[in-house]
Design an enzyme around this catalytic site. Structure first.
Site, PDB file in Angstrom:
ATOM      1  N   GLU A  36       0.872  -1.169   0.000  1.00  0.00           N
ATOM      2  CA  GLU A  36       0.000   0.000   0.000  1.00  0.00           C
ATOM      3  C   GLU A  36       0.915   1.228   0.000  1.00  0.00           C
ATOM      4  O   GLU A  36       1.813   1.312   0.853  1.00  0.00           O
ATOM      5  CB  GLU A  36      -0.890   0.003   1.256  1.00  0.00           C
ATOM      6  CG  GLU A  36      -1.846   1.177   1.229  1.00  0.00           C
ATOM      7  CD  GLU A  36      -2.741   1.291   2.461  1.00  0.00           C
ATOM      8  OE1 GLU A  36      -2.758   0.369   3.292  1.00  0.00           O
ATOM      9  OE2 GLU A  36      -3.420   2.333   2.558  1.00  0.00           O
ATOM     10  N   ARG A 261       5.461 -12.711   9.580  1.00  0.00           N
ATOM     11  CA  ARG A 261       6.174 -11.498   9.205  1.00  0.00           C
ATOM     12  C   ARG A 261       7.494 -11.410   9.953  1.00  0.00           C
ATOM     13  O   ARG A 261       7.683 -12.044  10.979  1.00  0.00           O
ATOM     14  CB  ARG A 261       5.313 -10.245   9.416  1.00  0.00           C
ATOM     15  CG  ARG A 261       4.769 -10.046  10.798  1.00  0.00           C
ATOM     16  CD  ARG A 261       3.581  -9.092  10.768  1.00  0.00           C
ATOM     17  NE  ARG A 261       3.963  -7.738  10.374  1.00  0.00           N
ATOM     18  CZ  ARG A 261       3.316  -7.023   9.441  1.00  0.00           C
ATOM     19  NH1 ARG A 261       2.296  -7.523   8.819  1.00  0.00           N
ATOM     20  NH2 ARG A 261       3.683  -5.808   9.169  1.00  0.00           N
ATOM     21  N   LYS A 271       4.656   0.702   9.356  1.00  0.00           N
ATOM     22  CA  LYS A 271       4.727   1.976   8.641  1.00  0.00           C
ATOM     23  C   LYS A 271       4.133   3.111   9.469  1.00  0.00           C
ATOM     24  O   LYS A 271       4.616   4.234   9.422  1.00  0.00           O
ATOM     25  CB  LYS A 271       4.003   1.863   7.297  1.00  0.00           C
ATOM     26  CG  LYS A 271       4.866   1.163   6.256  1.00  0.00           C
ATOM     27  CD  LYS A 271       4.221   1.196   4.885  1.00  0.00           C
ATOM     28  CE  LYS A 271       3.147   0.135   4.783  1.00  0.00           C
ATOM     29  NZ  LYS A 271       2.636  -0.029   3.417  1.00  0.00           N
TER      30      LYS A 271
HETATM   31  P1  ATP Z   1       3.049  -2.267   8.005  1.00  0.00           P
HETATM   32  O1  ATP Z   1       2.605  -3.200   9.085  1.00  0.00           O
HETATM   33  O2  ATP Z   1       4.473  -1.900   8.085  1.00  0.00           O
HETATM   34  O3  ATP Z   1       2.161  -1.091   7.819  1.00  0.00           O
HETATM   35  P2  ATP Z   1       1.699  -3.519   5.864  1.00  0.00           P
HETATM   36  O4  ATP Z   1       1.459  -4.967   5.909  1.00  0.00           O
HETATM   37  O5  ATP Z   1       0.538  -2.671   6.153  1.00  0.00           O
HETATM   38  O6  ATP Z   1       2.977  -3.158   6.699  1.00  0.00           O
HETATM   39  P3  ATP Z   1       1.769  -3.395   3.024  1.00  0.00           P
HETATM   40  O7  ATP Z   1       2.144  -2.269   2.167  1.00  0.00           O
HETATM   41  O8  ATP Z   1       0.364  -3.833   3.058  1.00  0.00           O
HETATM   42  O9  ATP Z   1       2.278  -3.055   4.469  1.00  0.00           O
HETATM   43  O10 ATP Z   1       2.711  -4.640   2.737  1.00  0.00           O
HETATM   44  C1  ATP Z   1       3.015  -5.134   1.460  1.00  0.00           C
HETATM   45  C2  ATP Z   1       3.385  -6.571   1.593  1.00  0.00           C
HETATM   46  O11 ATP Z   1       4.497  -6.726   2.465  1.00  0.00           O
HETATM   47  C3  ATP Z   1       2.257  -7.370   2.170  1.00  0.00           C
HETATM   48  O12 ATP Z   1       2.122  -8.572   1.437  1.00  0.00           O
HETATM   49  C4  ATP Z   1       2.679  -7.639   3.592  1.00  0.00           C
HETATM   50  O13 ATP Z   1       2.152  -8.846   4.042  1.00  0.00           O
HETATM   51  C5  ATP Z   1       4.204  -7.671   3.470  1.00  0.00           C
HETATM   52  N1  ATP Z   1       4.830  -7.281   4.728  1.00  0.00           N
HETATM   53  C6  ATP Z   1       4.640  -6.158   5.439  1.00  0.00           C
HETATM   54  N2  ATP Z   1       5.351  -6.164   6.583  1.00  0.00           N
HETATM   55  C7  ATP Z   1       6.036  -7.328   6.584  1.00  0.00           C
HETATM   56  C8  ATP Z   1       6.967  -7.941   7.494  1.00  0.00           C
HETATM   57  N3  ATP Z   1       7.326  -7.347   8.639  1.00  0.00           N
HETATM   58  N4  ATP Z   1       7.475  -9.154   7.170  1.00  0.00           N
HETATM   59  C9  ATP Z   1       7.125  -9.754   6.021  1.00  0.00           C
HETATM   60  N5  ATP Z   1       6.270  -9.234   5.128  1.00  0.00           N
HETATM   61  C10 ATP Z   1       5.718  -8.043   5.395  1.00  0.00           C
END
Ligand code: ATP
Ligand code: MG
Length: 565
Positions: A36, A261, A271
């Protein structure tokens, strides 16, 4: 231990192998990385990028880059651009497959209409708070919305009017009609669309209703023909909902697979929290070298290879855990050790005068660029009568076990001679040591017949007249606590911020070899660690280095102990 030897296989790789073996998806492998665009990518995202792009490459498939941009209030083109450059920097290529969930808004709208017409969705007038009240809890079933029984015709009409902007924000939603008593809260008539009169970074003012992530994500994967929809564990409970949408719509059904994760010690990987660090000025920006963002790591001097190697080594599992940041730094050292040229730099200079060395004489001594790689050659280092050594390499009264320079004692200067400290000059007011008077032994030149005369320490140094001034920034972990999120009630996680995460040294001296060091170039400063030229603040007039990482490697010890045990 090389990365290749230790690369473990994992359950997702096994699933894909089995799917290929039985001919599923016409033997296609198609994954995607779906960020996102509401912040910069962090090292957790790198795990997901390496996994998705890596598996596609391994199995001869494709991986899309898709921006899941369904929430206009938090998203921005700045983030889109940063994400693209970060994925490229990590070494992955999405070809012409750059997609946006917002490109599917019309198709998603049509899917929603299809569900309404099948009596599988309805327009609901409950407020957000009421929806929450009606939802029930883990132990209590929810209650049906009074609007659940609206006719198809009325729903079609209201949804169309939502689209054209007849209703204010928050007054109505479109909800899936599933089961308010489901033990899975995600199945209790989840919201599919909300009204939001907000401009979107790509679609502008064309829409004032936006699909929720839950409605957009699975359908976007389906539209793109994704075969393996890899996501993190928190979406496990959403899978039945995603399956439900795909089944009701009767469209291509990607297989969702969840993995744990990445969490890292001494940092936060969210984020929202990283944005807070930026907005509250705890760091200088998303690319602050202390940030766990890819932009931060890049500026700090990390190589993409080291991050990829780290992502391979941590593996892929179903259970959440916290990885020691020392392991990431270990992967970095391993890579930099191979490729970074060695140079000499003095961070806190102490002037020494070699009293028996001729005033005007300068010798060009041979120095090895990288003992790990003879192919990297040698360079010349100027030696003269006035030099700088590190303040901490001298003690007027050496404690037991201190073998470096002290009055009357000999040490070797790297690539040069053995010197002896004969006198100490102090500031008459403060008593601080301002200069050392030394003599050198001309017979001990490095590489000469007598050069192997034993002394207990070898020091780095620079020639005062030839050295270049530089600023050096030393970093420590951004958080003192191993797990910054682990705080007592009422205590904010930001209280774990390390007040000493940055130390700036402004009167460092580096050897003249670095005069034309290009932006981002990396070096090992002998005995001090790995450093890189700062890409933002360094210029022709001002040389600024970031310390990427120190030389001491606690992880190597841990790994050794693990092997023995
Ligand atoms: P955050 O928790 O940092 O806001 P998010 O999951 O909301 O992260 P996205 O932009 O939706 O951020 O993530 C893009 C991809 O990266 C998704 O498939 C998500 O599952 C993966 N992702 C995000 N954080 C991690 C992590 N700590 N380890 C592995 N994969 C991750
Ligand atoms: Mg997310």
């Amino acid at each position: 231990m090389s990365t290749a030897e230790t690369t473990p296989t994992h359950f997702i790789r096994n699933i894909i192998s089995e799917d290929l073996a039985v001919g599923k998806n016409n033997r296609r492998v198609h994954t995607r990385f779906p960020p996102e665009p509401n912040g910069y990518l962090h090292i957790g995202h790198a795990k997901s990028i390496c996994l998705n792009f890596g598996l596609a490459a391994e199995f001869g498939g494709l991986c899309n880059l898709r921006f899941d941009d369904t929430n206009p209030s938090k998203e921005d083109v700045e983030y889109v651009e940063s994400i693209k450059s970060d994925v490229r920097w990590l070494g992955f290529d999405w070809g012409d497959r750059e997609y946006y969930a917002s490109d599917y808004f019309e198709q998603l709208y049509q899917y929603a209409v299809q569900l309404i017409k099948a009596s599988k969705a309805y327009v609901c007038d409950l407020s957000a708070d009421q929806i929450r009240e009606y939802r029930g809890t883990l132990t209590e079933p929810g209650k049906d919305s009074p609007y659940r029984t609206r006719s198809v015709a009325e729903n079609v009409d209201l949804f169309q009017r939502m689209r054209v902007g007849e209703f204010p924000d928050g007054t109505r939603t479109l909800r899936a009609k599933i089961d308010m008593a489901s033990p899975n809260l995600n199945m209790r008539d989840p919201v599919m669309y909300r009204i939001l009169h907000a401009a979107h970074h790509r679609t502008g003012d064309r829409w004032c209703i936006y699909p929720t992530y839950d409605f957009a994500h699975g359908q976007s994967d389906s539209i793109e023909g994704i075969t393996h929809s890899i996501c993190t564990l928190e979406f496990e409970d959403h899978r039945p909902l995603y399956d439900w949408f795909l089944e009701q719509l009767n469209i291509h059904h990607p297989q969702q697979i969840e993995f744990a994760r990445l969490n890292l010690t001494h940092t936060v990987l969210s984020k929202r929290k990283l944005l807070q660090l930026v907005q509250q000025g705890h760091v200088t920006g998303w690319d602050d070298p202390r940030m766990p963002t890819l932009a931060g790591f890049r500026r700090r001097g990390y190589t993409p290879e080291s991050i990829r190697s780290f992502c391979e080594r941590i593996g892929v599992a179903k259970r959440n855990s916290i990885v020691d940041i020392a392991m990431l730094e270990h992967c970095l050292r391993e890579d930099l050790n191979r490729r970074a040229p060695r140079v000499m730099a003095v961070l806190r200079p102490l002037r020494i005068v070699i009293t028996n060395y001729p005033e005007e004489q300068v010798e060009e001594l041979d120095a090895v660029n990288n003992p790990e790689d003879p192919g990297m050659g040698t360079r010349k280092v100027p030696f003269s009568r006035v030099l700088y050594i590190e303040q901490e390499d001298f003690r007027e009264e050496p404690p037991k076990g201190f073998f470096r320079l002290s009055p009357g004692r000999e040490v070797r200067l790297r690539y040069a001679y053995i010197i002896k400290c004969v006198d100490v000059v102090e500031d008459p007011k403060t008593g601080a040591v301002t200069e050392l008077r030394c003599t050198y032994d001309p017979d001990t030149k490095s590489g000469s017949a007598q050069s192997n005369r034993k002394v207990k320490a070898i020091l780095h140094w620079v020639s005062a007249a030839h050295a270049i001034e530089a600023e050096v920034r030393l970093y420590d972990h951004l958080f003192t606590a191993e797990n910054p999120d682990d705080v007592e009630e009422g205590v904010d996680w930001t209280s774990n911020i390390n007040p000493k995460s940055l130390e700036t040294l402004t009167s460092c001296r580096v050897e003249p070899f670095l005069a034309n060091a290009s932006s981002r170039s990396r070096y090992q400063f002998e005995r001090l660690g790995y450093f890189c030229v700062d890409s933002v603040d360094s210029s022709d007039r001002r040389l600024v280095f970031n310390r990427t990482v120190t030389l001491r490697d606690p992880w190597a010890k841990i790994e050794k102990a693990q092997k023995k045990g």
